[in-house]
Write an enzyme that holds these catalytic residues in place. Structure first.
Site, mmCIF file in Angstrom:
data_model
loop_
_atom_site.group_PDB
_atom_site.id
_atom_site.type_symbol
_atom_site.label_atom_id
_atom_site.label_comp_id
_atom_site.label_asym_id
_atom_site.label_seq_id
_atom_site.Cartn_x
_atom_site.Cartn_y
_atom_site.Cartn_z
ATOM 1 C CG ASN A 193 -7.527 -53.538 14.586
ATOM 2 O OD1 ASN A 193 -8.495 -53.272 15.274
ATOM 3 N ND2 ASN A 193 -6.988 -54.762 14.588
ATOM 4 C CB CYS A 194 -10.412 -48.299 14.180
ATOM 5 S SG CYS A 194 -9.941 -47.275 12.768
ATOM 6 N N PRO A 195 -12.498 -50.187 12.832
ATOM 7 C CG PRO A 195 -14.641 -50.433 13.713
ATOM 8 C CD PRO A 195 -13.292 -49.870 14.037
ATOM 9 C CB THR A 224 -5.977 -47.250 12.709
ATOM 10 O OG1 THR A 224 -7.111 -48.114 12.622
ATOM 11 C CG2 THR A 224 -4.713 -48.051 12.460
#
Length: 475
Positions: A9-11, A17
């Site tokens: 996941n990423c922001p 992601t």
């Protein structure tokens, strides 16, 4: 056959992601592993790992950019887990797989730590802030697009009429008002999910309600709302308050009610009163002063500020420096300060597009893999994902980072001088066509000049760097 499961996941849930997921799958399959990757991106959880897949896995890789709740981690109890920032995973997946056994630690659901990498991901303040931003993004993206469509309809002569005497409001009015709801709830959602990232679900409702209160000048009797400052302060303080509150042992009789009754009620009571009488008015005053300062900065200082912001956005291509500048610009949207986010719209698309163009102009300066990646880098870069520029920077860090940073700084300064404004996240270079960035002409001037300069700097700096490398190799 060894089996690996992973979660990425990423922001923003857009680039890191999926790029890391693809890299882990591809590298693992080449080595003969059975690989299953769950992505927690902007579209939600995809390819969710099953209990059987987790149970059969030899290793679990958690490549995270916005952390993971304790509840979500419980799936991996007693498994060998390697956790690291998603940006680190993207840089070298082969090295990650080479050292799985050395880096893996058995995770126990009753514990928090998995080692130094996990500590940085889970407990870092930035990861909690990014969890809030990730949750707020769909609100401001959807709201911004509706506002843009409503504005376009009005420009084409459609009425903008509110409901009156039993008559419904016009389509443009409805779109504008529904879109504005996205901006209204953006900050409370940010505060709520910052708190949720720290204290889990019991912190969500108190943080949402108090942040909404702090951003309601009509309820507080203040001139301005607390803005992103209120969201950050309330999200963090409520999150940690709940985190430690949960450790109180009140006996088996009432323990089952802690999560859904006692903690939310006590937290909301305490922080609701504090927000109304103290936190809200003070944060609103600070936010009003900050906006006043930003609006009164002399032009010369704005140019310097734009240059610095542009350099930060281009420097580490989605890393912490980039995220800090991005977060600052994004957070000001709720206060209707759009020029700093305008810089984001200009600069973030430039590095990957410039790297791709440079490979087309001087293919002999780049490896076969870089040339093959150029078209995807160009297309993904157009959609405000700077990360495709990372492989080019890793291959030649000094010239590529220098070229990106200098060009980004100049583009940022130009964006500020030309008054480019971006009202919401969108789809990159097409945002002006959607009404999300204006004036459209000024945007394309700043973007075009920045892109051209970045390509020139890449060819110049990397050419000199390669020449120096060849001389060193020759003795």
């Amino acid at each position: 056959m060894e089996k690996i499961v992973a979660v990425t996941n990423c922001p923003a849930g857009i680039a890191h992601t999926y790029m890391v997921a693809e890299a882990i799958e591809k590298e693992g399959q080449q080595r003969g592993y059975e690989v299953h990757v769950e992505t927690q991106g902007a579209a939600g959880v995809e390819h969710k790992l099953t209990a059987d897949q987790i149970a059969a896995a030899n290793y679990v890789i958690l490549a995270l950019g916005k952390g993971m709740s304790n509840e979500d981690r419980q799936r991996f109890d007693s498994k060998k887990v390697v956790e690291l920032p998603v940006s680190d995973a993207l840089k070298n997946v082969p090295d990650l797989l080479d050292h799985l056994d050395e880096r893996a630690e058995v995770y126990h659901a009753s514990k928090v730590k998995l080692g130094s990498d996990q500590e940085a991901v889970q407990t870092g303040i930035i990861s909690h802030l990014m969890a809030g931003v990730s949750a707020a993004l769909p609100f401001v993206i959807g709201g911004g697009l509706l506002l843009a469509i409503g504005s376009i309809l009005i420009q084409f002569g459609m009425p903008n009429v509110a409901p009156k005497d039993g008559n419904l409001g016009s389509l443009a009015w409805v779109l504008n008002n529904v879109g504005q709801l996205g901006f209204t709830f953006m900050i409370p959602i940010m505060g709520a999910y910052i708190a949720n990232s720290i204290g889990d679900k019991p912190a969500l409702a108190p943080a949402f309600l108090t942040t909404y209160l702090a951003n309601s000048p009509d309820l507080l009797g203040t001139k301005t709302g607390a803005g992103f400052l209120g969201a950050i302060f309330l999200g963090i303080t409520i999150g940690y308050f709940v985190k430690y509150f949960k450790r109180i042992n009140i006996g088996k009789t009432f323990q089952s009610t802690m999560g859904y009754l006692i903690i939310p009620f006590v937290t909301l009571l305490i922080f609701g009163l504090l927000t109304y009488y103290l936190i809200g008015p003070f944060a609103g005053w600070v936010m009003g002063a900050l906006i006043k300062i930003l609006n009164s900065i002399p032009t010369s200082m704005k140019i310097i500020g734009g240059f610095v912001a542009g350099c930060m956005l281009a420097f580490d291509m989605g890393g912490p420096v980039n995220k800090a500048a991005w977060f600052f610009g994004f957070s000001l949207l709720s206060s209707k300060v759009y020029t700093w986010y305008g810089i984001v719209g200009v600069v973030t698309v430039i590095p990957p597009m410039a790297a791709a163009i440079a490979t087309w102009l001087k293919p002999n300066m780049f490896t076969k893999q870089e040339r093959e990646s150029s078209l995807p880098a160009f297309l993904v870069g157009m959609t405000v994902a700077t990360e495709p520029a990372i492989p080019y920077a890793l291959a030649a860090p000094v010239p590529m980072i220098a070229a990106n940073t200098l060009a980004g700084g100049i583009a940022g300064a130009l964006s500020m001088v030309l008054g480019v404004k971006r009202i919401a996240p969108g789809i990159g270079v097409f945002d002006p066509l959607l009404g999300l960035i204006y004036p459209w002409f000024n945007y394309y001037v700043a973007f075009g000049i920045g892109l051209i300069l970045n390509v020139v700097f890449i060819l110049w700096f990397k050419g000199a760097w390669l020449k120096k490398q060849r001389k060193a190799a020759q003795g």
